[in-house]
Design an enzyme around this catalytic site. Sequence first.
Site, mmCIF file in Angstrom:
data_model
loop_
_atom_site.group_PDB
_atom_site.id
_atom_site.type_symbol
_atom_site.label_atom_id
_atom_site.label_comp_id
_atom_site.label_asym_id
_atom_site.label_seq_id
_atom_site.Cartn_x
_atom_site.Cartn_y
_atom_site.Cartn_z
ATOM 1 N N PRO A 45 -7.008 42.962 -14.659
ATOM 2 C CA PRO A 45 -6.584 43.923 -14.967
ATOM 3 C C PRO A 45 -5.377 44.433 -14.515
ATOM 4 O O PRO A 45 -4.488 42.765 -13.930
ATOM 5 C CB PRO A 45 -6.841 45.238 -13.667
ATOM 6 C CG PRO A 45 -8.129 43.995 -13.271
ATOM 7 C CD PRO A 45 -7.597 42.989 -13.283
ATOM 8 N N ASN A 46 -4.817 44.558 -15.863
ATOM 9 C CA ASN A 46 -3.068 45.129 -15.688
ATOM 10 C C ASN A 46 -2.229 43.630 -16.810
ATOM 11 O O ASN A 46 -1.275 43.605 -17.055
ATOM 12 C CB ASN A 46 -2.062 45.422 -14.141
ATOM 13 C CG ASN A 46 -2.207 46.046 -13.045
ATOM 14 O OD1 ASN A 46 -2.165 47.334 -14.243
ATOM 15 N ND2 ASN A 46 -3.314 46.340 -12.751
ATOM 16 N N ARG A 56 5.128 44.016 -17.241
ATOM 17 C CA ARG A 56 4.890 43.936 -16.092
ATOM 18 C C ARG A 56 5.904 42.956 -15.269
ATOM 19 O O ARG A 56 5.700 42.047 -15.898
ATOM 20 C CB ARG A 56 3.595 43.973 -16.136
ATOM 21 C CG ARG A 56 3.236 43.627 -14.364
ATOM 22 C CD ARG A 56 1.260 42.973 -14.475
ATOM 23 N NE ARG A 56 1.094 43.353 -12.899
ATOM 24 C CZ ARG A 56 -0.062 42.359 -13.230
ATOM 25 N NH1 ARG A 56 -0.683 42.071 -13.540
ATOM 26 N NH2 ARG A 56 -0.301 43.060 -12.206
ATOM 27 N N TYR A 70 5.828 37.055 -13.874
ATOM 28 C CA TYR A 70 4.532 37.480 -14.505
ATOM 29 C C TYR A 70 5.364 36.471 -16.206
ATOM 30 O O TYR A 70 4.996 36.145 -16.556
ATOM 31 C CB TYR A 70 3.929 38.195 -14.949
ATOM 32 C CG TYR A 70 3.585 39.074 -13.947
ATOM 33 C CD1 TYR A 70 2.261 37.982 -13.084
ATOM 34 C CD2 TYR A 70 3.371 39.870 -13.334
ATOM 35 C CE1 TYR A 70 1.626 38.601 -11.753
ATOM 36 C CE2 TYR A 70 2.696 40.091 -12.269
ATOM 37 C CZ TYR A 70 1.651 39.015 -11.215
ATOM 38 O OH TYR A 70 1.218 39.510 -10.072
ATOM 39 N N ASN A 124 -8.540 34.401 -16.094
ATOM 40 C CA ASN A 124 -7.539 34.984 -14.239
ATOM 41 C C ASN A 124 -7.769 36.552 -14.359
ATOM 42 O O ASN A 124 -7.568 37.118 -14.786
ATOM 43 C CB ASN A 124 -6.050 34.903 -15.519
ATOM 44 C CG ASN A 124 -4.312 35.978 -14.890
ATOM 45 O OD1 ASN A 124 -5.546 35.948 -13.464
ATOM 46 N ND2 ASN A 124 -3.737 35.483 -14.864
ATOM 47 N N ALA A 165 -6.156 40.761 -10.227
ATOM 48 C CA ALA A 165 -6.145 42.002 -9.214
ATOM 49 C C ALA A 165 -7.703 41.627 -7.614
ATOM 50 O O ALA A 165 -8.042 41.519 -6.905
ATOM 51 C CB ALA A 165 -5.820 42.821 -8.482
ATOM 52 N N HIS A 212 -8.987 39.390 -5.525
ATOM 53 C CA HIS A 212 -9.130 38.850 -4.257
ATOM 54 C C HIS A 212 -9.482 39.959 -3.500
ATOM 55 O O HIS A 212 -9.304 40.751 -2.489
ATOM 56 C CB HIS A 212 -7.761 39.710 -3.886
ATOM 57 C CG HIS A 212 -6.146 39.537 -4.445
ATOM 58 N ND1 HIS A 212 -6.318 37.776 -4.470
ATOM 59 C CD2 HIS A 212 -5.525 38.936 -5.247
ATOM 60 C CE1 HIS A 212 -5.073 37.335 -5.331
ATOM 61 N NE2 HIS A 212 -4.703 38.051 -5.657
ATOM 62 N N GLU A 222 -10.845 29.098 -12.784
ATOM 63 C CA GLU A 222 -9.115 30.387 -12.341
ATOM 64 C C GLU A 222 -7.962 30.207 -12.707
ATOM 65 O O GLU A 222 -7.481 28.920 -12.104
ATOM 66 C CB GLU A 222 -9.929 30.317 -10.896
ATOM 67 C CG GLU A 222 -9.001 31.287 -10.060
ATOM 68 C CD GLU A 222 -9.112 31.226 -9.109
ATOM 69 O OE1 GLU A 222 -9.951 31.135 -8.260
ATOM 70 O OE2 GLU A 222 -8.442 32.093 -8.408
ATOM 71 N N HIS A 224 -4.019 32.079 -12.386
ATOM 72 C CA HIS A 224 -2.678 32.057 -12.292
ATOM 73 C C HIS A 224 -1.496 31.960 -12.522
ATOM 74 O O HIS A 224 -1.153 30.834 -12.909
ATOM 75 C CB HIS A 224 -3.011 32.558 -11.111
ATOM 76 C CG HIS A 224 -4.147 32.990 -10.832
ATOM 77 N ND1 HIS A 224 -4.654 34.230 -10.400
ATOM 78 C CD2 HIS A 224 -4.881 32.219 -9.610
ATOM 79 C CE1 HIS A 224 -6.119 33.764 -9.698
ATOM 80 N NE2 HIS A 224 -6.142 32.930 -9.487
ATOM 81 N N SER A 255 1.881 33.793 -12.155
ATOM 82 C CA SER A 255 1.901 32.876 -11.027
ATOM 83 C C SER A 255 1.053 32.111 -9.733
ATOM 84 O O SER A 255 -0.122 31.957 -9.608
ATOM 85 C CB SER A 255 2.305 34.635 -9.422
ATOM 86 O OG SER A 255 1.712 35.327 -9.213
ATOM 87 N N ARG A 270 2.615 34.352 -1.736
ATOM 88 C CA ARG A 270 3.120 35.403 -2.210
ATOM 89 C C ARG A 270 2.251 35.592 -1.142
ATOM 90 O O ARG A 270 2.130 35.816 -0.009
ATOM 91 C CB ARG A 270 2.740 35.531 -3.561
ATOM 92 C CG ARG A 270 3.414 35.190 -4.741
ATOM 93 C CD ARG A 270 3.418 35.499 -6.158
ATOM 94 N NE ARG A 270 3.144 37.380 -6.190
ATOM 95 C CZ ARG A 270 2.624 38.033 -7.272
ATOM 96 N NH1 ARG A 270 1.611 37.616 -8.196
ATOM 97 N NH2 ARG A 270 2.895 39.155 -7.343
ATOM 98 N N ARG A 328 -2.637 37.921 -1.294
ATOM 99 C CA ARG A 328 -3.356 37.364 -2.368
ATOM 100 C C ARG A 328 -3.781 36.079 -2.009
ATOM 101 O O ARG A 328 -4.207 35.190 -2.983
ATOM 102 C CB ARG A 328 -1.875 37.728 -3.565
ATOM 103 C CG ARG A 328 -1.083 38.376 -3.602
ATOM 104 C CD ARG A 328 -0.310 38.547 -4.915
ATOM 105 N NE ARG A 328 0.667 39.585 -4.774
ATOM 106 C CZ ARG A 328 0.026 40.726 -5.616
ATOM 107 N NH1 ARG A 328 -0.554 40.938 -6.497
ATOM 108 N NH2 ARG A 328 0.825 42.329 -5.971
#
Length: 148
Positions: free
Chosen positions: A10-11, A18, A23, A75, A78, A81, A99, A101, A103, A108, A112
């Site tokens: 998502p996102n 964003r 990112y 990826n 969200a 988590h 997996e 990411h 960032s 963070r 996260r």
Amino acid sequence: MTAVLVLHGPNLNLLGRREPSIYGTSTLADIDHFMGEFAKSCQIELSSFQSNAEHALVERVQQAMDDGTDWIIINPAAFTHTSVALRDALAATGLPFIEVHLSNPDGREPFRHHSYFSDLAVGTIAGFGEDSYLLALQFVVNQVERSG
Ligand code: DQA
């Protein structure tokens, strides 16, 4: 030919707009494009899927059990988590996955720091921006070459 499915959670459809300081400025289309170019040069068949919906990602992972997918690069964004459902879907496939990411979630906010995927993943690549995806694909290429 080795078939790799790249999943974006998502996102990630908003990449480029964003929080670019976190990112980066590449769009999702940019990432899919350079992944596709790299894959072509390495004889990898690449497909990509993004969704903001947990059920759609679960269904795409389930499809991967029967469509010839050899590896998954994901990826989960969200859902990293939160999503036991997506974790269970990946476990059900029995397929190796990496997996990734953009960032580094460990640097963070505390929420996260936990991933529902890391312990099942072959490995996690985080914090290298869009290169996290490329590094994951490079690993798959290395594995294919090693297995002859
Ligand atoms: C992310 C990190 C997650 O914590 C976050 O929710 C995302 C993106 C990353 O690529 O850095 O959406 O997965």
